[in-house]
Every structure is written in C-alpha cells, then in structure tokens.
Design an enzyme around this catalytic site. Structure first.
Site, PDB file in Angstrom:
ATOM      1  N   ARG A   1      33.694  40.879  31.180  1.00 35.42           N
ATOM      2  CA  ARG A   1      35.135  40.793  31.430  1.00 35.42           C
ATOM      3  C   ARG A   1      35.507  39.497  32.158  1.00 35.42           C
ATOM      4  O   ARG A   1      35.921  38.544  31.542  1.00 35.42           O
ATOM      5  CB  ARG A   1      35.619  42.018  32.214  1.00 35.42           C
TER       6      ARG A   1
ATOM      7  N   CYS B   1      36.886  52.822  40.246  1.00 33.64           N
ATOM      8  CA  CYS B   1      37.870  52.290  39.299  1.00 33.64           C
ATOM      9  C   CYS B   1      39.290  52.713  39.665  1.00 33.64           C
ATOM     10  O   CYS B   1      40.243  51.976  39.416  1.00 33.64           O
ATOM     11  CB  CYS B   1      37.542  52.751  37.880  1.00 33.64           C
TER      12      CYS B   1
ATOM     13  N   ASP C   1      45.459  53.017  30.832  1.00 34.45           N
ATOM     14  CA  ASP C   1      44.372  52.648  31.743  1.00 34.45           C
ATOM     15  C   ASP C   1      44.867  52.189  33.114  1.00 34.45           C
ATOM     16  O   ASP C   1      44.063  51.778  33.957  1.00 34.45           O
ATOM     17  CB  ASP C   1      43.525  51.524  31.132  1.00 34.45           C
TER      18      ASP C   1
ATOM     19  N   ARG D   1      45.636  45.877  28.032  1.00 31.77           N
ATOM     20  CA  ARG D   1      45.823  46.075  29.473  1.00 31.77           C
ATOM     21  C   ARG D   1      46.646  44.964  30.131  1.00 31.77           C
ATOM     22  O   ARG D   1      46.928  45.038  31.330  1.00 31.77           O
ATOM     23  CB  ARG D   1      44.465  46.193  30.174  1.00 31.77           C
TER      24      ARG D   1
ATOM     25  N   HIS E   1      31.799  46.200  34.099  1.00 32.77           N
ATOM     26  CA  HIS E   1      32.349  45.672  35.346  1.00 32.77           C
ATOM     27  C   HIS E   1      31.294  45.785  36.440  1.00 32.77           C
ATOM     28  O   HIS E   1      30.472  46.714  36.417  1.00 32.77           O
ATOM     29  CB  HIS E   1      33.578  46.469  35.789  1.00 32.77           C
TER      30      HIS E   1
END
Length: 269
Positions: free
Chosen positions: A138, A261, A67, A92, A167
C-alpha cells in the site's frame, strides 16, 4: 507491574459496512456480510476502550464508503499534527476528505494531506521515538521521507511480502515504547534483520495467530486488545506481564480488518 496510559482514539461506526469489491486477499464480494453483527462487534470494541478509561471520538460514516470503519487508515497523528492518508485504491479515496474534515474539527495544530500514497496508521506505527513505516503493498516508500519531514521523527522502513498482511498493522503490534510483537514471515529478510536489531526482546507471533489477525491489536502499555482467536499470542502477552483482552471482530475480518484497523490514535503531545 505494567502501567496503562490513557489513550485518545478516533473510530467510525460501520453503519455502511459491506464487502462489495476486493482490494486485499480477505475480501470476497460473493460471501454474505452481516452489517448488524459488524456494528455490534464494533460497539463492543468501543465499550472496551471506554471501560478501560480511554477517550473515544467518532467520525460520521459516509454512505458508499464501506471500509471507512477502518479509521486507522485515515491518518497518522503525532504531537497534535495530522498527516491525512492518500489511498492507493480509488474505492477508498473519498475517505481521506472525510477524515481530514473531522481532524480539522478536533482542533489539531496542523492537518495536511500526504503527497504520496500513505495509508495512515495502517502502515505507520509509533514505538518510542521511532515511526515504523510499512511498504510493499500500500504505502509508497517515498511517503517515508515525507512523513519524517512532516513529523520530525526517525522513520524506519519495513517491507511486507505476504499479501495477507498488506498493512504493517496486520503483521506488527506496538505493545509499549520498547516492545513490539510481530510475525517474521510477513517481512523481507532485511526487514526481519532490522526488527531483530531494534527489538531483540520482541514477542514473535505464530503463523496461526497471525492468520487470525492477532497482531492487529492495540495496547495502552498494560492492556492489549486483540482478536479472541489469537490464543497463543495472548498467552505470550500474559507471560510478559500484559493483560490481553480478546474480542470477536470476525465480521470485520471479512474486509481484512480487526481491532487496530478500527482505531486511530490521536496523539496531541
């Protein structure tokens, strides 16, 4: 006539892109992933930025971090100062040191790592003097006060309620210093009221355009780069005097990401 402003971006080539775990509703490890196609789509995005006259830096992709292509999550950079992410998910977590090292190499005035969970420009979007800050899935709401102290900018907290839009940058796009586009149903009633008060002239996206990540877009004040399937949103943008540029990032959407992103803005002043 809307004026484009040159941007300075940081991106990460999806050399190791894959979907091998699930940390959002878009990720299904059982579905095949075409890494070569993801790289080709990413390269098209990078070339688009270069053709528009923007500067694109890159960070070296790290094996085992599929990612890492989603560079927006790596940090927030304002006034030459970077607040590096602290990821919620262990899958992550190792991206943060890689982004920290690269940002240090860019000669920024200050690079610090967040103390609370804070997923960078995934949840922090600058609009004029305001830092719009997402929470709900998040970034820890306590990170909002931390970011305000670090950057010395007013932080406006916005709470997300639809797990597909985990997000802030999946549910809201900043178009210029006074204008945003957003999908109201992604937010709590109170956050919708805040957005209506702050941005009475906002572009309101349809459920269909939100579902294809149409709001995961970047803007230089004139050109808006967004997923090509967000056709109604593109038409609204044209009506407002923007120039939408639709791209196909469908392979990256398998991991819950698209244009924004993949794009961390480096603001040095």
């Amino acid at each position: 006539m809307r004026l484009a402003q040159p941007r300075h971006y940081l991106m990460c080539r999806p050399t190791h892109f894959d979907v091998v775990y699930s940390i959002n509703p878009w990720m299904d490890p059982g579905k095949p992933v075409d890494t070569a196609l993801a790289v080709a789509q990413w390269e098209q995005l990078r070339r688009t930025y270069l053709d528009l006259g923007h500067t694109v830096e890159t960070v070296e992709p790290v094996p085992g971090l599929p990612d890492m292509v989603f560079a927006a999550n790596g940090a927030t950079v304002l006034d030459g100062r970077a607040l590096v992410a602290r990821f919620r998910d262990r899958e992550r977590a190792d991206e943060a040191p890689a982004y920290r090292e690269r940002l240090l190499g860019l000669g920024l005035a200050e690079v610090a790592t967040a103390g609370f969970v804070n997923e960078g420009e995934g949840d922090y979007l600058l609009c004029g003097d305001l830092l719009l800050a997402g929470t709900g899935f998040r970034s820890d709401p306590r990170s909002h006060a931390e970011a305000q102290e670090f950057f010395g900018r007013p932080v406006i907290g916005l709470t997300l309620v639809d797990p597909r839009f985990y997000h802030l940058d999946t549910a809201l796009a900043v178009l210029d210093e006074r204008t945003v586009a957003y999908y109201p149903e992604a937010f709590t009633p109170g956050s919708r009221a805040v957005l209506r008060r702050l941005f009475p002239d906002a572009v309101v996206a349809t459920a269909e355009d939100a579902a294809v990540f149409g709001l995961n877009a970047t803007s230089d004040g004139r050109h808006v780069v967004l997923p090509q399937n967000a056709t109604a949103l593109a038409e609204q943008l044209r009506d407002r005097g923007f120039e939408p540029i639709g791209l196909d990032l469908s392979e990256l959407l398998k991991a819950g990401g698209s244009v924004k992103c993949c794009t961390l803005e480096l603001r040095r002043a």
